[in-house]
Write an enzyme that holds these catalytic residues in place. Structure first.
Site, PDB file in Angstrom:
ATOM      1  N   ASP A 246      -0.799  -3.861  -6.120  1.00  0.00           N
ATOM      2  CA  ASP A 246      -0.012  -2.914  -6.929  1.00  0.00           C
ATOM      3  C   ASP A 246       1.449  -3.228  -6.618  1.00  0.00           C
ATOM      4  O   ASP A 246       2.079  -2.587  -5.784  1.00  0.00           O
ATOM      5  CB  ASP A 246      -0.386  -1.483  -6.553  1.00  0.00           C
ATOM      6  CG  ASP A 246       0.332  -0.456  -7.408  1.00  0.00           C
ATOM      7  OD1 ASP A 246       0.810  -0.819  -8.498  1.00  0.00           O
ATOM      8  OD2 ASP A 246       0.448   0.702  -6.975  1.00  0.00           O
TER       9      ASP A 246
ATOM     10  N   ASP B 228       4.456  -8.424   5.529  1.00  0.00           N
ATOM     11  CA  ASP B 228       5.011  -8.729   4.212  1.00  0.00           C
ATOM     12  C   ASP B 228       3.928  -9.394   3.375  1.00  0.00           C
ATOM     13  O   ASP B 228       3.395 -10.444   3.763  1.00  0.00           O
ATOM     14  CB  ASP B 228       6.214  -9.666   4.393  1.00  0.00           C
ATOM     15  CG  ASP B 228       6.974  -9.910   3.098  1.00  0.00           C
ATOM     16  OD1 ASP B 228       6.389  -9.712   2.016  1.00  0.00           O
ATOM     17  OD2 ASP B 228       8.146 -10.312   3.174  1.00  0.00           O
TER      18      ASP B 228
ATOM     19  N   LYS C 214      -3.245   5.094  -3.579  1.00  0.00           N
ATOM     20  CA  LYS C 214      -4.386   4.331  -4.103  1.00  0.00           C
ATOM     21  C   LYS C 214      -5.366   3.987  -2.988  1.00  0.00           C
ATOM     22  O   LYS C 214      -6.583   3.999  -3.197  1.00  0.00           O
ATOM     23  CB  LYS C 214      -3.903   3.075  -4.823  1.00  0.00           C
ATOM     24  CG  LYS C 214      -3.140   3.361  -6.115  1.00  0.00           C
ATOM     25  CD  LYS C 214      -2.798   2.082  -6.847  1.00  0.00           C
ATOM     26  CE  LYS C 214      -1.989   2.372  -8.111  1.00  0.00           C
ATOM     27  NZ  LYS C 214      -0.627   2.857  -7.814  1.00  0.00           N
TER      28      LYS C 214
ATOM     29  N   CYS D  31       3.536  -0.856 -12.618  1.00  0.00           N
ATOM     30  CA  CYS D  31       3.936   0.295 -13.430  1.00  0.00           C
ATOM     31  C   CYS D  31       5.134  -0.135 -14.274  1.00  0.00           C
ATOM     32  O   CYS D  31       6.265   0.288 -14.056  1.00  0.00           O
ATOM     33  CB  CYS D  31       4.285   1.476 -12.527  1.00  0.00           C
ATOM     34  SG  CYS D  31       4.671   2.984 -13.438  1.00  0.00           S
TER      35      CYS D  31
ATOM     36  N   ALA E 232       0.775  -1.242   0.000  1.00  0.00           N
ATOM     37  CA  ALA E 232       0.000   0.000   0.000  1.00  0.00           C
ATOM     38  C   ALA E 232       0.805   1.291   0.000  1.00  0.00           C
ATOM     39  O   ALA E 232       0.356   2.295  -0.545  1.00  0.00           O
ATOM     40  CB  ALA E 232      -0.943   0.008   1.204  1.00  0.00           C
ATOM     41  N   ALA E 233       1.959   1.318   0.675  1.00  0.00           N
ATOM     42  CA  ALA E 233       2.679   2.585   0.839  1.00  0.00           C
ATOM     43  C   ALA E 233       3.036   3.185  -0.524  1.00  0.00           C
ATOM     44  O   ALA E 233       3.363   2.444  -1.456  1.00  0.00           O
ATOM     45  CB  ALA E 233       3.941   2.360   1.665  1.00  0.00           C
ATOM     46  N   PRO E 234       2.918   4.511  -0.685  1.00  0.00           N
ATOM     47  CA  PRO E 234       2.641   5.527   0.344  1.00  0.00           C
ATOM     48  C   PRO E 234       1.163   5.808   0.597  1.00  0.00           C
ATOM     49  O   PRO E 234       0.824   6.788   1.240  1.00  0.00           O
ATOM     50  CB  PRO E 234       3.319   6.769  -0.231  1.00  0.00           C
ATOM     51  CG  PRO E 234       3.144   6.616  -1.708  1.00  0.00           C
ATOM     52  CD  PRO E 234       3.275   5.136  -1.982  1.00  0.00           C
ATOM     53  N   GLY E 235       0.260   4.984   0.069  1.00  0.00           N
ATOM     54  CA  GLY E 235      -1.153   5.115   0.406  1.00  0.00           C
ATOM     55  C   GLY E 235      -1.995   5.915  -0.558  1.00  0.00           C
ATOM     56  O   GLY E 235      -3.160   6.208  -0.273  1.00  0.00           O
TER      57      GLY E 235
ATOM     58  N   ASP F 164       2.171  -3.040   4.278  1.00  0.00           N
ATOM     59  CA  ASP F 164       3.494  -2.810   3.695  1.00  0.00           C
ATOM     60  C   ASP F 164       4.536  -3.353   4.662  1.00  0.00           C
ATOM     61  O   ASP F 164       4.299  -3.421   5.874  1.00  0.00           O
ATOM     62  CB  ASP F 164       3.744  -1.326   3.431  1.00  0.00           C
ATOM     63  CG  ASP F 164       4.794  -1.116   2.343  1.00  0.00           C
ATOM     64  OD1 ASP F 164       4.407  -1.021   1.163  1.00  0.00           O
ATOM     65  OD2 ASP F 164       5.994  -1.068   2.677  1.00  0.00           O
TER      66      ASP F 164
END
Length: 429
Positions: free
Chosen positions: A315, A300, A255, A368, A250-253, A273
């Site tokens: 992601d 993790d 999305k 990405c 998730a980081a940096p949050g 994260d």
């Protein structure tokens, strides 16, 4: 110019030594010493950015002129900045040498005099297509070779050249401000935008003479730098009120916060994260964004065990090869082939753990990345145990030749004016 030259050189050196993003290298180099001099800050930022865009050509010509000779990292970075100023800004080499603070010695000065006289791009005119395309656009040759399997020459050239156009997107944080008011406030700062037709809360910057991070609305978290491709990923997930959603990396949050923004803070997000520092930063960001319905979990994604959720967003960590247009540091970092593939194993482990150990209805996997090893190949490996769902988005189909390629979605800068992204959607078992 003396200070701008030295600082731009140090930005490039920081990238080379620490393998960090452009913005992080820039911020570490300046360390807020010049925060009141907006024009100066912008000039350093643009000089360092543009020097990277011509760095492959500078390196190639130097290696051809001085065969076998190597520069230390700082002088190589100074050479790249000087090359851009002389070849493209037509700055006199002697004048530049006076500004260099000793970084441009006699040998480099003679090289820059030659650069000043020559048609530098003509020097590579007779090279093979792929190598010339790489050098002129400072785009990793390994990526060009990979993409040439899926794109014809004309499209490949269009794709690579599109990486040189700087496009920045802003997401309006509608929890704090409405879109029309945000547009008016940005215009008062001299930031002009166009509203996206697909996602009205997204704004594309059309004119701006400021570093994006210095825009007042960005500092106040009323607008958030966020590429359109990331918004497409969340749209494909299609979050709804009342759903429990796992954001596995998730980081940096950004999305996670969009999920809550779109559901008016009525969904529940479990944000995972493995980095304590990234989660600490995420906690601060989430608080400033004004959304609350989120549980932040230090774990993790390759091992995390959560019993039941409605949806999962993966992601995954990746090469970021799709973000080269937005982060020029990647042009230097990804010149090394191993860097392209260093996340493939962790992507596989994350997918295996979530697919086999967590009950969910819908999952979305996104990277990405423009290479199939981080997209189509990962999903093809799981095709026997996953029910792949066709992605409905603005994107194109995945790369031909891979199982279920027509159900995946790919976004490209030359087609969609976004980062390069791979998106897959699947049902849980």
């Amino acid at each position: 110019m003396k200070l701008e030259f030295r600082l731009a050189t140090l930005v490039l050196e920081s990238i080379e030594r620490k393998r960090i993003s452009f913005d992080k290298a820039y911020n570490r180099t300046l360390r807020k010493k010049f925060e009141k001099k907006e024009g100066f800050l912008y000039n350093v930022y643009e000089l360092a950015w543009n020097s990277i865009l011509k760095s492959y050509l500078a390196d190639y010509i130097y290696s051809e002129v001085f065969k076998g000779r190597k520069l230390n990292i700082r002088r190589q970075c100074a050479l790249r900045v000087a090359f851009y100023l002389v070849a493209y800004n037509r700055m006199n080499p002697e004048t530049l040498a006076m500004y260099s603070g000793g970084l441009i010695k006699k040998e480099l000065l003679s090289f820059l005099r030659m650069v000043y006289r020559e048609d530098v791009e003509g020097i590579v005119a007779d090279l093979p297509f792929d190598r010339k395309l790489s050098i002129l656009n400072s785009y990793p040759l390994t990526l060009i070779n990979s993409l040439s399997r899926f794109m014809k020459k004309r499209e490949l050239e269009k794709f690579v050249k599109s990486q040189n156009r700087k496009t920045m997107w802003l997401r309006v944080n509608t929890v704090k401000i409405d879109v029309d008011k945000a547009i008016r406030s940005l215009e008062k700062e001299g930031v002009y935008v166009s509203q996206d037709k697909d996602y009205p809360y997204l704004l594309k910057i059309t004119q701006c003479r400021k570093i994006v991070g210095n825009i007042r609305l960005v500092k106040d978290f009323r607008v958030i730098p966020m590429d359109k491709a990331s918004a497409v990923v969340v749209d494909v997930l299609s979050p709804s009120r009342g759903e429990l959603i796992l954001d596995a990396t998730a980081a940096p949050g950004i999305k996670s916060s969009l999920i809550l923004q779109l559901t008016e803070d009525k969904a529940r997000v479990i944000a995972v994260d493995l980095s304590r520092n990234r989660l600490y930063q995420m906690h601060k960001i989430i608080n400033k964004l004004g959304v609350k319905n989120i549980d932040i979990l230090l774990s993790d994604a390759r091992k995390v065990k959560i019993r039941n959720v409605d949806k999962v967003l993966i992601d995954a960590p990746c090469s970021n090869s799709g973000a080269i247009r937005r982060d020029p540091a990647l042009r230097l970092i990804l010149k090394s082939k191993p860097k392209l593939y260093e996340h493939v194993a962790s992507q596989r482990s994350i997918l295996d753990n979530i697919v086999n150990n967590i009950r969910f209805r819908i999952g979305v996997y996104a990277t990405c990345s423009v290479i199939p090893e981080e997209g189509e190949k990962q999903m093809a490996r799981l095709s026997d145990i996953l029910n792949i769902v066709k992605v409905k988005s603005i994107g194109l189909e995945g790369y031909r030749g891979y199982l279920n390629y027509d159900k995946f979605s790919r976004l490209f800068p030359h087609t969609h004016d976004t980062d390069g992204f791979f998106i897959a959607k699947f049902k849980g078992r």
